[in-house]
Design an enzyme around this catalytic site. Structure first.
Site, short mmCIF file in Angstrom:
data_model
loop_
_atom_site.label_atom_id
_atom_site.label_comp_id
_atom_site.label_asym_id
_atom_site.label_seq_id
_atom_site.Cartn_x
_atom_site.Cartn_y
_atom_site.Cartn_z
N ASP A 93 0.85 -1.19 0.00
CA ASP A 93 0.00 0.00 0.00
C ASP A 93 0.89 1.24 0.00
OD1 ASP A 93 0.96 0.26 2.57
OD2 ASP A 93 -0.90 -0.34 3.55
N GLY A 216 -11.08 4.44 1.01
CA GLY A 216 -12.01 5.27 1.76
C GLY A 216 -13.31 4.61 2.13
N CYS A 304 -14.21 -27.17 10.79
CA CYS A 304 -12.94 -26.70 10.22
C CYS A 304 -11.88 -27.80 10.26
CB CYS A 304 -12.45 -25.47 11.00
SG CYS A 304 -10.88 -24.80 10.41
N CYS A 306 -8.52 -27.05 9.73
CA CYS A 306 -7.20 -26.43 9.82
C CYS A 306 -6.35 -27.16 10.85
CB CYS A 306 -7.33 -24.94 10.18
SG CYS A 306 -7.67 -24.61 11.93
#
Length: 370
Positions: A93, A216, A304, A306
Protein backbone atom coordinates in the site's frame (compact mmCIF):
# COMPACT_ATOMS: atom_id res chain seq x y z
CA UNK A 1 2.37 -5.04 -18.47
CA UNK A 2 3.63 -6.32 -15.10
CA UNK A 3 0.17 -7.34 -13.85
CA UNK A 4 -3.02 -8.23 -15.68
CA UNK A 5 -6.23 -10.11 -15.03
CA UNK A 6 -7.99 -12.61 -17.28
CA UNK A 7 -11.68 -13.11 -16.52
CA UNK A 8 -12.66 -16.76 -16.94
CA UNK A 9 -16.29 -16.61 -15.81
CA UNK A 10 -18.94 -14.11 -14.79
CA UNK A 11 -21.70 -15.37 -12.51
CA UNK A 12 -25.19 -15.34 -14.04
CA UNK A 13 -27.08 -13.77 -11.16
CA UNK A 14 -24.53 -11.30 -9.74
CA UNK A 15 -21.51 -9.25 -10.83
CA UNK A 16 -19.16 -11.83 -9.31
CA UNK A 17 -16.36 -13.11 -11.53
CA UNK A 18 -13.62 -15.71 -11.57
CA UNK A 19 -10.27 -14.63 -12.86
CA UNK A 20 -6.53 -15.21 -13.00
CA UNK A 21 -4.24 -12.41 -11.89
CA UNK A 22 -0.78 -12.75 -13.43
CA UNK A 23 2.21 -11.11 -11.74
CA UNK A 24 6.02 -11.32 -12.01
CA UNK A 25 5.92 -13.77 -9.08
CA UNK A 26 3.21 -16.06 -10.35
CA UNK A 27 -0.46 -16.32 -11.14
CA UNK A 28 -3.21 -16.28 -8.50
CA UNK A 29 -6.92 -17.00 -8.81
CA UNK A 30 -9.43 -14.28 -8.04
CA UNK A 31 -11.42 -13.31 -6.07
CA UNK A 32 -8.60 -13.34 -3.56
CA UNK A 33 -8.05 -12.31 0.07
CA UNK A 34 -4.58 -10.96 0.85
CA UNK A 35 -3.26 -11.55 4.39
CA UNK A 36 -1.60 -8.43 5.77
CA UNK A 37 2.12 -8.62 6.49
CA UNK A 38 2.47 -5.07 7.77
CA UNK A 39 6.17 -5.18 8.65
CA UNK A 40 7.23 -7.83 6.12
CA UNK A 41 5.64 -10.59 8.18
CA UNK A 42 2.13 -11.92 8.74
CA UNK A 43 2.19 -11.73 12.52
CA UNK A 44 3.17 -15.01 14.28
CA UNK A 45 3.31 -16.90 10.93
CA UNK A 46 6.10 -18.23 8.73
CA UNK A 47 5.68 -17.83 4.95
CA UNK A 48 5.16 -21.59 4.67
CA UNK A 49 2.34 -21.47 7.22
CA UNK A 50 0.67 -18.61 5.36
CA UNK A 51 0.76 -20.73 2.19
CA UNK A 52 -0.61 -23.73 4.09
CA UNK A 53 -3.69 -21.67 5.03
CA UNK A 54 -4.24 -20.87 1.34
CA UNK A 55 -2.58 -17.45 1.20
CA UNK A 56 -1.08 -16.68 -2.20
CA UNK A 57 -0.68 -12.88 -2.34
CA UNK A 58 0.22 -10.80 0.70
CA UNK A 59 0.22 -7.10 1.51
CA UNK A 60 3.00 -5.15 3.21
CA UNK A 61 2.93 -1.59 4.48
CA UNK A 62 4.99 1.20 2.96
CA UNK A 63 4.73 3.53 5.97
CA UNK A 64 5.95 0.95 8.48
CA UNK A 65 8.75 -0.43 6.30
CA UNK A 66 9.95 3.10 5.52
CA UNK A 67 10.28 3.82 9.24
CA UNK A 68 11.71 0.43 10.14
CA UNK A 69 14.02 -1.05 8.81
CA UNK A 70 14.05 1.49 5.92
CA UNK A 71 13.40 0.94 2.22
CA UNK A 72 17.07 1.32 1.30
CA UNK A 73 17.99 -1.59 3.56
CA UNK A 74 15.25 -3.74 2.01
CA UNK A 75 16.56 -2.85 -1.44
CA UNK A 76 20.10 -3.75 -0.34
CA UNK A 77 18.77 -7.13 0.83
CA UNK A 78 17.50 -7.82 -2.70
CA UNK A 79 13.96 -6.51 -2.35
CA UNK A 80 11.01 -7.41 -0.19
CA UNK A 81 10.54 -10.92 -1.59
CA UNK A 82 14.06 -11.99 -0.73
CA UNK A 83 14.15 -10.04 2.54
CA UNK A 84 11.10 -11.85 3.94
CA UNK A 85 11.56 -15.16 2.07
CA UNK A 86 8.24 -14.95 0.24
CA UNK A 87 8.35 -16.15 -3.38
CA UNK A 88 4.73 -15.32 -4.23
CA UNK A 89 3.23 -11.97 -5.27
CA UNK A 90 3.30 -8.98 -2.90
CA UNK A 91 1.29 -5.74 -2.91
CA UNK A 92 2.48 -2.67 -1.02
CA UNK A 93 0.00 0.00 0.00
CA UNK A 94 1.08 3.62 -0.27
CA UNK A 95 1.10 4.33 3.46
CA UNK A 96 -1.59 6.94 2.87
CA UNK A 97 -4.14 5.42 5.22
CA UNK A 98 -1.57 5.08 8.02
CA UNK A 99 -0.34 8.65 7.56
CA UNK A 100 -3.85 10.10 7.56
CA UNK A 101 -4.73 8.03 10.63
CA UNK A 102 -2.05 9.89 12.59
CA UNK A 103 -4.48 12.80 13.06
CA UNK A 104 -2.74 15.68 14.88
CA UNK A 105 0.68 14.17 14.11
CA UNK A 106 0.38 15.06 10.40
CA UNK A 107 -0.16 18.10 8.16
CA UNK A 108 -1.50 17.87 4.59
CA UNK A 109 -0.35 20.27 1.87
CA UNK A 110 -0.32 20.10 -1.90
CA UNK A 111 3.30 18.94 -1.76
CA UNK A 112 2.47 15.95 0.43
CA UNK A 113 2.00 15.00 4.08
CA UNK A 114 4.37 15.99 6.87
CA UNK A 115 4.07 13.65 9.82
CA UNK A 116 5.78 12.56 13.00
CA UNK A 117 6.75 8.94 13.47
CA UNK A 118 4.61 7.00 15.93
CA UNK A 119 7.84 5.26 16.98
CA UNK A 120 10.15 8.09 17.99
CA UNK A 121 8.39 11.35 17.05
CA UNK A 122 10.86 12.13 14.23
CA UNK A 123 9.58 14.33 11.42
CA UNK A 124 9.08 13.04 7.85
CA UNK A 125 7.55 14.12 4.54
CA UNK A 126 5.64 11.79 2.22
CA UNK A 127 5.16 13.18 -1.27
CA UNK A 128 3.88 11.16 -4.23
CA UNK A 129 7.44 11.07 -5.54
CA UNK A 130 8.87 9.90 -2.21
CA UNK A 131 6.25 7.16 -1.90
CA UNK A 132 7.11 5.93 -5.40
CA UNK A 133 10.80 5.88 -4.47
CA UNK A 134 9.99 3.76 -1.40
CA UNK A 135 7.64 1.34 -3.19
CA UNK A 136 10.02 0.84 -6.10
CA UNK A 137 12.84 0.09 -3.65
CA UNK A 138 10.66 -2.45 -1.82
CA UNK A 139 9.99 -4.10 -5.20
CA UNK A 140 6.50 -5.54 -4.70
CA UNK A 141 4.59 -6.80 -7.74
CA UNK A 142 1.85 -4.19 -7.18
CA UNK A 143 2.33 -0.69 -5.77
CA UNK A 144 -0.49 1.65 -4.79
CA UNK A 145 -0.57 5.35 -5.63
CA UNK A 146 -0.42 7.91 -2.81
CA UNK A 147 -3.91 9.17 -2.06
CA UNK A 148 -5.84 11.18 0.50
CA UNK A 149 -8.34 9.05 2.39
CA UNK A 150 -11.28 11.19 3.50
CA UNK A 151 -12.64 10.19 6.93
CA UNK A 152 -16.20 9.15 7.72
CA UNK A 153 -18.18 11.19 8.31
CA UNK A 154 -17.02 14.21 6.35
CA UNK A 155 -18.85 16.94 4.45
CA UNK A 156 -18.94 16.98 0.68
CA UNK A 157 -16.59 19.96 0.45
CA UNK A 158 -13.87 18.01 2.25
CA UNK A 159 -14.52 14.91 0.10
CA UNK A 160 -14.19 17.01 -3.08
CA UNK A 161 -10.87 18.50 -1.94
CA UNK A 162 -9.50 15.04 -1.03
CA UNK A 163 -10.66 13.61 -4.36
CA UNK A 164 -9.03 16.41 -6.36
CA UNK A 165 -5.78 16.07 -4.44
CA UNK A 166 -5.88 12.29 -4.95
CA UNK A 167 -6.17 12.83 -8.71
CA UNK A 168 -3.28 15.29 -8.80
CA UNK A 169 -1.14 13.01 -6.66
CA UNK A 170 -1.99 10.05 -8.89
CA UNK A 171 -0.66 11.99 -11.88
CA UNK A 172 2.56 12.71 -10.00
CA UNK A 173 2.88 9.07 -8.92
CA UNK A 174 2.49 7.87 -12.48
CA UNK A 175 5.04 10.39 -13.75
CA UNK A 176 7.67 9.28 -11.23
CA UNK A 177 7.01 5.52 -11.32
CA UNK A 178 9.56 3.90 -13.65
CA UNK A 179 9.82 0.26 -12.55
CA UNK A 180 8.63 -1.95 -15.44
CA UNK A 181 8.25 -5.14 -13.40
CA UNK A 182 5.86 -3.45 -10.95
CA UNK A 183 2.25 -2.43 -11.60
CA UNK A 184 1.02 0.88 -10.18
CA UNK A 185 -2.67 0.92 -9.22
CA UNK A 186 -4.71 4.11 -8.83
CA UNK A 187 -7.06 4.54 -5.86
CA UNK A 188 -10.64 5.76 -6.30
CA UNK A 189 -11.82 8.12 -3.57
CA UNK A 190 -14.94 10.25 -3.06
CA UNK A 191 -16.25 9.23 0.35
CA UNK A 192 -19.85 8.01 0.42
CA UNK A 193 -20.91 10.42 -2.36
CA UNK A 194 -21.84 8.48 -5.50
CA UNK A 195 -21.27 11.38 -7.89
CA UNK A 196 -17.78 11.93 -6.45
CA UNK A 197 -16.95 8.24 -6.74
CA UNK A 198 -18.01 8.39 -10.38
CA UNK A 199 -15.85 11.47 -10.96
CA UNK A 200 -12.81 9.92 -9.27
CA UNK A 201 -13.16 6.72 -11.28
CA UNK A 202 -13.46 8.65 -14.54
CA UNK A 203 -10.39 10.82 -13.82
CA UNK A 204 -8.23 7.86 -12.84
CA UNK A 205 -9.37 5.71 -15.74
CA UNK A 206 -8.23 8.47 -18.09
CA UNK A 207 -4.71 7.82 -16.74
CA UNK A 208 -5.05 4.12 -17.71
CA UNK A 209 -3.70 2.43 -14.60
CA UNK A 210 -3.37 -1.39 -14.85
CA UNK A 211 -5.64 -1.80 -11.81
CA UNK A 212 -7.77 0.21 -9.41
CA UNK A 213 -8.18 0.26 -5.66
CA UNK A 214 -11.38 1.39 -3.98
CA UNK A 215 -10.21 3.40 -0.97
CA UNK A 216 -12.01 5.27 1.76
CA UNK A 217 -14.55 2.55 2.55
CA UNK A 218 -14.76 0.41 5.69
CA UNK A 219 -13.64 3.48 7.65
CA UNK A 220 -16.63 3.61 9.99
CA UNK A 221 -19.61 3.94 7.65
CA UNK A 222 -22.52 1.48 7.98
CA UNK A 223 -22.05 -1.58 5.80
CA UNK A 224 -25.25 -0.82 3.89
CA UNK A 225 -23.73 2.49 2.73
CA UNK A 226 -20.55 0.73 1.61
CA UNK A 227 -22.62 -1.74 -0.40
CA UNK A 228 -24.58 1.10 -2.03
CA UNK A 229 -21.34 2.82 -3.06
CA UNK A 230 -20.04 -0.45 -4.53
CA UNK A 231 -23.34 -1.05 -6.37
CA UNK A 232 -22.90 2.31 -8.08
CA UNK A 233 -19.13 2.33 -8.56
CA UNK A 234 -18.04 -1.17 -9.62
CA UNK A 235 -20.10 -1.26 -12.87
CA UNK A 236 -18.22 1.90 -13.94
CA UNK A 237 -14.80 0.27 -13.50
CA UNK A 238 -13.01 -1.46 -16.40
CA UNK A 239 -13.98 -5.09 -16.89
CA UNK A 240 -10.47 -6.13 -17.93
CA UNK A 241 -8.59 -4.70 -14.93
CA UNK A 242 -8.37 -5.82 -11.28
CA UNK A 243 -10.78 -4.25 -8.78
CA UNK A 244 -9.39 -4.05 -5.25
CA UNK A 245 -11.54 -3.15 -2.23
CA UNK A 246 -9.04 -1.94 0.36
CA UNK A 247 -9.21 -2.78 4.06
CA UNK A 248 -12.18 -5.18 3.99
CA UNK A 249 -11.99 -8.66 5.51
CA UNK A 250 -15.02 -9.71 7.57
CA UNK A 251 -16.78 -12.79 6.14
CA UNK A 252 -20.00 -10.94 5.28
CA UNK A 253 -18.19 -8.06 3.57
CA UNK A 254 -16.07 -10.47 1.52
CA UNK A 255 -19.17 -12.26 0.23
CA UNK A 256 -21.01 -9.00 -0.50
CA UNK A 257 -17.96 -7.47 -2.15
CA UNK A 258 -17.53 -10.45 -4.47
CA UNK A 259 -21.24 -10.34 -5.35
CA UNK A 260 -20.70 -6.75 -6.47
CA UNK A 261 -17.73 -7.61 -8.71
CA UNK A 262 -14.66 -7.04 -6.52
CA UNK A 263 -11.57 -9.18 -7.24
CA UNK A 264 -9.14 -8.39 -4.40
CA UNK A 265 -9.41 -7.75 -0.67
CA UNK A 266 -7.08 -7.20 2.28
CA UNK A 267 -7.61 -6.62 5.98
CA UNK A 268 -5.85 -6.95 9.35
CA UNK A 269 -9.09 -8.18 10.95
CA UNK A 270 -8.44 -11.96 10.86
CA UNK A 271 -4.98 -11.65 12.43
CA UNK A 272 -5.87 -8.80 14.79
CA UNK A 273 -8.85 -10.51 16.43
CA UNK A 274 -6.79 -13.71 16.64
CA UNK A 275 -4.26 -11.90 18.83
CA UNK A 276 -7.16 -10.84 21.05
CA UNK A 277 -8.30 -14.45 21.47
CA UNK A 278 -11.23 -14.36 19.03
CA UNK A 279 -11.86 -16.55 15.99
CA UNK A 280 -14.28 -16.85 13.09
CA UNK A 281 -16.36 -20.02 13.03
CA UNK A 282 -19.17 -21.28 10.81
CA UNK A 283 -21.50 -20.32 13.66
CA UNK A 284 -20.22 -16.77 14.10
CA UNK A 285 -17.37 -15.19 16.00
CA UNK A 286 -16.14 -17.00 19.12
CA UNK A 287 -14.01 -15.44 21.86
CA UNK A 288 -12.06 -18.51 22.88
CA UNK A 289 -10.31 -16.72 25.75
CA UNK A 290 -13.62 -16.46 27.64
CA UNK A 291 -14.06 -18.41 30.88
CA UNK A 292 -16.97 -20.43 29.48
CA UNK A 293 -14.49 -22.43 27.35
CA UNK A 294 -12.17 -23.45 30.21
CA UNK A 295 -13.50 -27.03 30.07
CA UNK A 296 -14.62 -27.12 26.45
CA UNK A 297 -12.63 -29.86 24.75
CA UNK A 298 -14.14 -29.38 21.31
CA UNK A 299 -12.16 -27.75 18.49
CA UNK A 300 -12.65 -24.03 17.91
CA UNK A 301 -14.83 -24.84 14.88
CA UNK A 302 -16.15 -28.37 14.49
CA UNK A 303 -16.55 -27.84 10.72
CA UNK A 304 -12.94 -26.70 10.22
CA UNK A 305 -10.02 -28.89 9.14
CA UNK A 306 -7.20 -26.43 9.82
CA UNK A 307 -4.13 -27.53 11.79
CA UNK A 308 -5.38 -25.88 14.99
CA UNK A 309 -8.85 -27.43 14.87
CA UNK A 310 -7.51 -30.88 13.98
CA UNK A 311 -5.17 -30.98 16.96
CA UNK A 312 -6.21 -28.66 19.79
CA UNK A 313 -9.25 -27.88 21.95
CA UNK A 314 -10.84 -24.62 22.96
CA UNK A 315 -9.82 -25.36 26.56
CA UNK A 316 -6.16 -25.79 25.64
CA UNK A 317 -6.02 -22.71 23.40
CA UNK A 318 -7.76 -20.65 26.11
CA UNK A 319 -5.16 -21.86 28.61
CA UNK A 320 -2.34 -20.80 26.27
CA UNK A 321 -3.82 -17.35 25.71
CA UNK A 322 -4.54 -16.74 29.40
CA UNK A 323 -0.97 -17.89 30.18
CA UNK A 324 0.36 -15.51 27.49
CA UNK A 325 1.97 -18.37 25.62
CA UNK A 326 2.76 -17.42 22.02
CA UNK A 327 1.43 -20.71 20.67
CA UNK A 328 -2.09 -19.65 21.62
CA UNK A 329 -2.22 -16.67 19.26
CA UNK A 330 -0.35 -18.64 16.61
CA UNK A 331 -3.14 -21.22 16.63
CA UNK A 332 -5.94 -18.64 16.51
CA UNK A 333 -4.14 -16.87 13.64
CA UNK A 334 -3.68 -20.10 11.69
CA UNK A 335 -7.37 -20.85 12.15
CA UNK A 336 -8.63 -17.40 11.13
CA UNK A 337 -6.53 -17.22 7.99
CA UNK A 338 -7.55 -20.76 7.04
CA UNK A 339 -11.21 -19.89 7.67
CA UNK A 340 -11.08 -16.82 5.41
CA UNK A 341 -9.15 -18.58 2.65
CA UNK A 342 -11.56 -21.52 2.79
CA UNK A 343 -14.44 -19.03 2.54
CA UNK A 344 -12.86 -17.59 -0.63
CA UNK A 345 -12.49 -21.13 -2.00
CA UNK A 346 -16.20 -21.82 -1.39
CA UNK A 347 -17.11 -18.50 -2.98
CA UNK A 348 -15.16 -19.44 -6.12
CA UNK A 349 -16.91 -22.81 -6.27
CA UNK A 350 -20.30 -21.09 -5.95
CA UNK A 351 -19.46 -18.65 -8.76
CA UNK A 352 -18.42 -21.54 -10.96
CA UNK A 353 -21.81 -23.18 -10.40
CA UNK A 354 -23.81 -19.90 -10.62
CA UNK A 355 -24.98 -20.44 -7.03
CA UNK A 356 -23.34 -17.56 -5.16
CA UNK A 357 -26.57 -16.08 -3.81
CA UNK A 358 -27.62 -19.51 -2.56
CA UNK A 359 -24.25 -19.98 -0.89
CA UNK A 360 -24.53 -16.53 0.74
CA UNK A 361 -27.95 -17.35 2.20
CA UNK A 362 -26.78 -20.73 3.52
CA UNK A 363 -23.64 -19.19 5.03
CA UNK A 364 -25.55 -16.35 6.71
CA UNK A 365 -28.20 -18.65 8.14
CA UNK A 366 -25.63 -20.67 10.05
CA UNK A 367 -23.26 -17.78 10.79
CA UNK A 368 -25.96 -15.48 12.16
CA UNK A 369 -27.72 -18.19 14.14
CA UNK A 370 -24.46 -18.92 15.93
Amino acid sequence: MAVKIIIDKEEKHTRARLGRLSTPHGEVETPIFMPVGTQATVKTMTPEEVKDTGGRLILSNTYHLYLRPGHELVKEAGGLHRFMNWNGPILTDSGGFQVFSLGPLRTITEEGVTFRSHIDGSKHLFTPEKVMEIEQALGADIAMAFDECAPYPCDKEYAVAALERTTRWAERCKASHQRKDQALFGIIQGGVFKDLRERSARELMEMDFPGYGIGGLSVGEPKEIMYEVLDHLVPLMPRDKPRYLMGVGSPDCLIEGVIRGVDMFDCVLPTRIARNGAVFTHRGRLTVRNAEFARDFRPMDEQCDCYACRNYSRAYIRHLIKSEEILGIRLTTIHNLHFIQNLMKKIKEAIREDKLLEYRDEFYKQYNEG
